[in-house]
Write a protein that holds these residues in place. Structure first.
Motif, PDB file in Angstrom:
ATOM      1  N   THR A 153       0.909  -1.245  -0.060  1.00 39.00           N
ATOM      2  CA  THR A 153       0.033   0.136   0.069  1.00 39.00           C
ATOM      3  C   THR A 153       0.970   1.244   0.107  1.00 39.00           C
ATOM      4  O   THR A 153       1.884   1.184   0.783  1.00 39.00           O
ATOM      5  CB  THR A 153      -0.897   0.067   1.244  1.00 39.00           C
ATOM      6  OG1 THR A 153      -0.361  -0.077   2.298  1.00 39.00           O
ATOM      7  CG2 THR A 153      -2.000  -1.105   1.227  1.00 39.00           C
ATOM      8  N   HIS A 154       0.562   2.181  -0.602  1.00 32.47           N
ATOM      9  CA  HIS A 154       1.350   3.420  -1.247  1.00 32.47           C
ATOM     10  C   HIS A 154       0.569   4.757  -0.933  1.00 32.47           C
ATOM     11  O   HIS A 154      -0.650   4.611  -1.473  1.00 32.47           O
ATOM     12  CB  HIS A 154       2.094   3.436  -2.412  1.00 32.47           C
ATOM     13  CG  HIS A 154       2.876   1.854  -2.466  1.00 32.47           C
ATOM     14  ND1 HIS A 154       3.846   1.654  -1.894  1.00 32.47           N
ATOM     15  CD2 HIS A 154       2.452   0.785  -3.102  1.00 32.47           C
ATOM     16  CE1 HIS A 154       4.178   0.335  -2.211  1.00 32.47           C
ATOM     17  NE2 HIS A 154       3.306  -0.218  -2.973  1.00 32.47           N
ATOM     18  N   ASP A 155       1.297   5.643  -0.636  1.00 25.60           N
ATOM     19  CA  ASP A 155       0.634   7.308  -0.847  1.00 25.60           C
ATOM     20  C   ASP A 155       0.546   7.548  -2.151  1.00 25.60           C
ATOM     21  O   ASP A 155       1.838   7.854  -2.512  1.00 25.60           O
ATOM     22  CB  ASP A 155       1.437   7.916   0.337  1.00 25.60           C
ATOM     23  CG  ASP A 155       0.845   9.577   0.389  1.00 25.60           C
ATOM     24  OD1 ASP A 155      -0.140   9.796  -0.818  1.00 25.60           O
ATOM     25  OD2 ASP A 155       0.670  10.115   1.414  1.00 25.60           O
ATOM     26  N   LEU A 156      -0.406   7.582  -2.936  1.00 27.00           N
ATOM     27  CA  LEU A 156      -0.304   7.837  -4.277  1.00 27.00           C
ATOM     28  C   LEU A 156       0.153   9.345  -4.630  1.00 27.00           C
ATOM     29  O   LEU A 156       0.723   9.350  -5.606  1.00 27.00           O
ATOM     30  CB  LEU A 156      -1.785   7.552  -5.068  1.00 27.00           C
ATOM     31  CG  LEU A 156      -1.797   7.622  -6.470  1.00 27.00           C
ATOM     32  CD1 LEU A 156      -0.838   6.590  -7.197  1.00 27.00           C
ATOM     33  CD2 LEU A 156      -3.538   7.694  -6.848  1.00 27.00           C
ATOM     34  N   ASP A 157       0.022  10.023  -3.685  1.00 28.28           N
ATOM     35  CA  ASP A 157       0.536  11.512  -4.060  1.00 28.28           C
ATOM     36  C   ASP A 157       2.010  11.619  -3.718  1.00 28.28           C
ATOM     37  O   ASP A 157       2.546  12.811  -4.348  1.00 28.28           O
ATOM     38  CB  ASP A 157      -0.114  12.413  -2.909  1.00 28.28           C
ATOM     39  CG  ASP A 157      -1.740  12.647  -3.135  1.00 28.28           C
ATOM     40  OD1 ASP A 157      -2.025  12.380  -4.157  1.00 28.28           O
ATOM     41  OD2 ASP A 157      -2.326  12.505  -1.916  1.00 28.28           O
ATOM     42  N   THR A 158       2.793  10.631  -3.391  1.00 31.28           N
ATOM     43  CA  THR A 158       4.036  10.735  -3.303  1.00 31.28           C
ATOM     44  C   THR A 158       4.957   9.895  -4.457  1.00 31.28           C
ATOM     45  O   THR A 158       6.100   9.921  -4.636  1.00 31.28           O
ATOM     46  CB  THR A 158       4.685  10.167  -2.107  1.00 31.28           C
ATOM     47  OG1 THR A 158       4.500   8.517  -1.894  1.00 31.28           O
ATOM     48  CG2 THR A 158       4.140  10.465  -0.952  1.00 31.28           C
ATOM     49  N   VAL A 159       4.078   9.194  -5.406  1.00 27.89           N
ATOM     50  CA  VAL A 159       4.841   8.599  -6.431  1.00 27.89           C
ATOM     51  C   VAL A 159       4.021   8.936  -7.950  1.00 27.89           C
ATOM     52  O   VAL A 159       3.002   9.781  -7.730  1.00 27.89           O
ATOM     53  CB  VAL A 159       4.541   7.076  -6.472  1.00 27.89           C
ATOM     54  CG1 VAL A 159       5.564   6.533  -5.307  1.00 27.89           C
ATOM     55  CG2 VAL A 159       3.343   6.767  -5.937  1.00 27.89           C
ATOM     56  N   LYS A 160       4.368   8.533  -8.883  1.00 23.57           N
ATOM     57  CA  LYS A 160       3.708   9.100  -9.937  1.00 23.57           C
ATOM     58  C   LYS A 160       3.758   7.914 -11.158  1.00 23.57           C
ATOM     59  O   LYS A 160       4.735   7.103 -11.498  1.00 23.57           O
ATOM     60  CB  LYS A 160       4.763  10.278 -10.870  1.00 23.57           C
ATOM     61  CG  LYS A 160       3.969  10.703 -12.022  1.00 23.57           C
ATOM     62  CD  LYS A 160       4.697  12.011 -12.406  1.00 23.57           C
ATOM     63  CE  LYS A 160       6.189  11.904 -12.624  1.00 23.57           C
ATOM     64  NZ  LYS A 160       6.788  13.010 -13.285  1.00 23.57           N
ATOM     65  N   GLY A 161       2.587   7.417 -11.696  1.00 18.49           N
ATOM     66  CA  GLY A 161       2.448   6.317 -12.672  1.00 18.49           C
ATOM     67  C   GLY A 161       2.953   6.915 -14.147  1.00 18.49           C
ATOM     68  O   GLY A 161       3.274   8.223 -14.235  1.00 18.49           O
ATOM     69  N   ILE A 245      -3.031   0.502  -4.146  1.00 17.97           N
ATOM     70  CA  ILE A 245      -2.992  -0.748  -3.313  1.00 17.97           C
ATOM     71  C   ILE A 245      -2.303  -1.664  -4.697  1.00 17.97           C
ATOM     72  O   ILE A 245      -2.996  -1.693  -5.586  1.00 17.97           O
ATOM     73  CB  ILE A 245      -4.282  -1.350  -3.069  1.00 17.97           C
ATOM     74  CG1 ILE A 245      -4.883  -0.707  -1.822  1.00 17.97           C
ATOM     75  CG2 ILE A 245      -3.977  -2.946  -2.618  1.00 17.97           C
ATOM     76  CD1 ILE A 245      -6.142  -1.008  -1.333  1.00 17.97           C
ATOM     77  N   GLU A 246      -1.078  -2.115  -4.552  1.00 21.57           N
ATOM     78  CA  GLU A 246      -0.504  -3.166  -5.378  1.00 21.57           C
ATOM     79  C   GLU A 246      -0.474  -4.585  -4.876  1.00 21.57           C
ATOM     80  O   GLU A 246      -0.019  -4.669  -3.865  1.00 21.57           O
ATOM     81  CB  GLU A 246       0.539  -2.746  -6.096  1.00 21.57           C
ATOM     82  CG  GLU A 246       1.821  -2.089  -5.080  1.00 21.57           C
ATOM     83  CD  GLU A 246       2.536  -3.236  -4.649  1.00 21.57           C
ATOM     84  OE1 GLU A 246       2.373  -4.166  -4.765  1.00 21.57           O
ATOM     85  OE2 GLU A 246       3.275  -2.928  -3.795  1.00 21.57           O
ATOM     86  N   ILE A 247      -0.730  -5.447  -5.675  1.00 23.09           N
ATOM     87  CA  ILE A 247      -0.789  -6.856  -5.071  1.00 23.09           C
ATOM     88  C   ILE A 247      -0.284  -7.859  -6.149  1.00 23.09           C
ATOM     89  O   ILE A 247      -0.537  -7.830  -7.230  1.00 23.09           O
ATOM     90  CB  ILE A 247      -2.323  -7.477  -4.713  1.00 23.09           C
ATOM     91  CG1 ILE A 247      -3.060  -6.466  -3.942  1.00 23.09           C
ATOM     92  CG2 ILE A 247      -2.304  -8.944  -4.111  1.00 23.09           C
ATOM     93  CD1 ILE A 247      -4.537  -6.834  -3.796  1.00 23.09           C
ATOM     94  N   THR A 248       0.742  -8.657  -5.564  1.00 25.32           N
ATOM     95  CA  THR A 248       1.573  -9.680  -6.499  1.00 25.32           C
ATOM     96  C   THR A 248       1.259 -10.933  -5.884  1.00 25.32           C
ATOM     97  O   THR A 248       0.862 -11.273  -4.740  1.00 25.32           O
ATOM     98  CB  THR A 248       2.907  -9.453  -6.520  1.00 25.32           C
ATOM     99  OG1 THR A 248       3.497  -9.432  -4.969  1.00 25.32           O
ATOM    100  CG2 THR A 248       3.368  -7.963  -7.018  1.00 25.32           C
TER     101      THR A 248
END
Length: 593
Positions: A153-161, A245-248
């Motif tokens: 789980t990640h703070d989306l505002d701190t990363v960029k797709g 949310i990313e799930i592997t």
């Protein structure tokens, strides 16, 4: 079964009233869960200088993943009590959907990935703790200690797709792990966490792999190294408002279930409750594109007569639909068939696979204590074996009296033992194969008793010869005409291992068994009178050429092949590491039923 601890005051506030321990215990029983402990009058631990508030420890059925957190328990109990409507889960349609691009090398280590976004979510301390705890519960149970599935789980505002899911050599992966300040590569990270109390037990999952899975954002910032740890750069906190949310996973089914559980449980805290933003998964190596999560309900049907028969009730289709609403299903009577109801299974209920699961929820909603009680409407019965088991015991005793020793090998074996080592080809439609075998020794359910007998002889070669062993047990075959897609078949098999072939000995054992079963030997040209059997030369690569025969029986006027016997081919002996000849006999016992 997992046990969930929830704050007593918070749950009762969510349910709209206070319960005594006895009242809440009764509510749990009615809903199909169990109150394990109320810590109100117990010695509670001190947390941050304050005594922990009273907790309710609730035992959850292992199949109810939607009840593994406070949010799921509160929502489902409110629906059960008729205090809240069924949630409407919706996927938003963003102008630019976030993407996770999957590289080909991930197939070497952890091939599946899924994602979702909870946009404009509001956390407080309790919600944040519950969010982390649900991940932990899913990791422990459904995900089998992160071996099958892991959640990041990640703070989306701190990363960029767009994000990329890759598999790289450990030395090429460098980032600052969660709650650390020093940058490490993959190998350094493994050494650093080797003795860590929580993370150390997960390192073995990828440690020996030449490549590690890793998720990057578009600036090559590491989001996570699944299934071990997230990057510190994108960690979430109480102020996070947009969560990626990313799930592997190794298992695609469990991947989808975990994704649905995470978003359905916590989407109720978004600005628009029960609204989820999807993520597009793009596989570069095969061109596949999909959108996750899929929260559309599954459509199932259940028979009114089946439900009433199992529960001992006489409910109308409309009454059954009303009861199913209490269990969070949407159901309507069929407009074409009066005995059918159409049921929408929500994304939270991955455990519903058959109409018997729907029937169980009808019984829960009706009330187990309210179901009619009656003795079975049958005459007196006598405890006795099933006919096939009785016949098996007769064959077993007669063979033992003839001087043969019974063995009980495992019903699972390797694919080679069942096919290649016996010089048999797998047509793909015979053996029941395990989807995820833990070892090469247990890949298929045996279709013959011979591998077990030959392995028994191999492991007992230090004993004196000759060896005369037998087994009466089940084998399994694929059968797509049946609901379970397979069927068992009771077989008898014997093996003679000695310095001579023993062909005449297994032939004599066959004659003895047939005589005991009152099946006469039929000489070629004779007309069968009653049950009879005969043998024909058999060309089978399992056996030595010219030294094998098939067994034919004529029972009730029906002629059928029920087995074979002969001297095993030298290549078969070589595979099983046997230096003396082996003669075997195998036949289908069910032919005599």
């Amino acid at each position: 079964m997992p046990t969930i601890s929830v704050d007593k005051a918070a749950l009762f506030q969510e349910l709209g009233r206070d319960y005594t321990t006895e009242e809440f215990d009764e509510l749990c029983f009615e809903f199909g869960i169990e109150l394990d402990e109320d810590t109100t009058n117990s010695d509670r631990p001190i947390v941050d200088g304050k005594q922990e508030p009273p907790q309710l420890k609730i035992e959850i059925p292992a199949n109810r993943y939607d009840l593994l957190c406070f949010e799921g328990i509160a929502l489902m109990l409110n629906i059960f009590l008729g205090q809240k409507p069924l949630p409407e889960y919706n996927l938003t349609q963003p102008a630019q959907m976030e993407r996770i691009i999957v590289k080909e090398d991930t197939t070497k280590i952890r091939p599946y990935v899924a994602g979702a976004i909870l946009r404009n979510i509001k956390f407080d301390q309790a919600r944040y703790a519950s969010f982390i705890a649900l991940q932990d519960k899913l990791h422990q149970n459904l995900a089998r200690q992160r071996t099958l599935v892991s959640i990041g789980t990640h703070d989306l505002d701190t990363v960029k797709g767009p994000f990329t899911y890759e598999a790289l050599p450990p030395k090429d992966i460098k980032f600052v792990p969660l709650n650390q300040t020093q940058e490490m590569d993959g190998e350094e990270l493994m050494n650093f966490y080797e003795k860590h109390q929580q993370l150390g037990k997960y390192l073995h999952i990828i440690r020996d792999s030449p490549v590690y899975p890793v998720i990057y954002d578009s600036d090559r910032t590491v989001c996570s190294l699944p299934p071990i740890i997230n990057g510190d750069h994108s960690k979430i906190n109480l102020n996070t408002t947009n969560v990626l949310i990313e799930i592997t996973a190794l298992d695609k089914t469990k991947l989808d279930i975990v994704n649905k559980m995470m978003v359905t449980m916590f989407s109720q805290y978004t600005l628009e409750p029960f609204t989820i933003e999807p993520v597009q998964i793009v596989s570069e190596h095969n061109g596949e594109t999909r959108v996750t999560p899929d929260i559309s309900p599954r459509i199932a049907q259940a028979e009114v007569s089946y439900i009433n028969q199992c529960c001992g009730l006489s409910l109308s289709p409309a009454e059954i639909c009303t009861l199913l609403t209490k269990m969070a299903f949407r159901a309507k009577p069929s407009t074409t068939v009066s005995d059918i109801i159409n049921v929408e299974i929500p994304p939270t209920r991955a455990d519903v696979l058959h109409q018997c699961d729907i029937m169980e929820d009808v019984a829960i909603a009706y009330g187990f204590n309210s179901l009619p009680r009656a003795f079975p409407n049958i005459s007196g019965t006598v405890a006795q074996p099933l006919p096939i088991n009785k016949l098996s015991d007769i064959v077993r005793v007669e063979t033992a009296m003839a001087g043969w020793s019974e063995v009980l090998p495992l019903i699972l074996c390797s694919h080679d033992e069942n096919f290649g080592w016996l010089n048999r080809k797998d047509d793909g439609n015979t053996a029941v194969k395990l989807a995820n075998p833990k070892t090469l020794e247990f890949q298929v359910v045996r279709t013959s008793l011979l591998p077990g007998l030959l392995k028994t002889i191999r492991e007992n070669k230090h004993h004196s010869v000759p060896m005369k062993i037998f087994e009466v047990s089940d084998v399994a075959f694929k059968d797509l005409s049946l609901e379970r897609k397979s069927r068992n078949e009771r077989h008898f098999a014997a093996a003679f291992y000695g310095k001579t072939s023993g062909f005449e000995i297994v032939h004599g054992l066959l004659d003895r068994i047939m005589a005991m079963l009152k099946t006469n030997f039929l000489v070629e040209g004779e007309t069968p009178t009653g049950d009879s059997y005969y043998i024909k030369e058999l060309d089978d690569p399992t056996y030595f050429p010219g030294h094998a025969a098939s067994i034919h029986v004529c029972i009730g006027g029906k002629d059928q092949v029920i087995g074979s016997f002969g001297i095993l081919h030298p290549t078969v002996l070589e595979k099983y590491e046997l230096k003396y000849p082996v003669s075997t006999l195998e036949l289908n016992v069910e032919a005599f039923m």
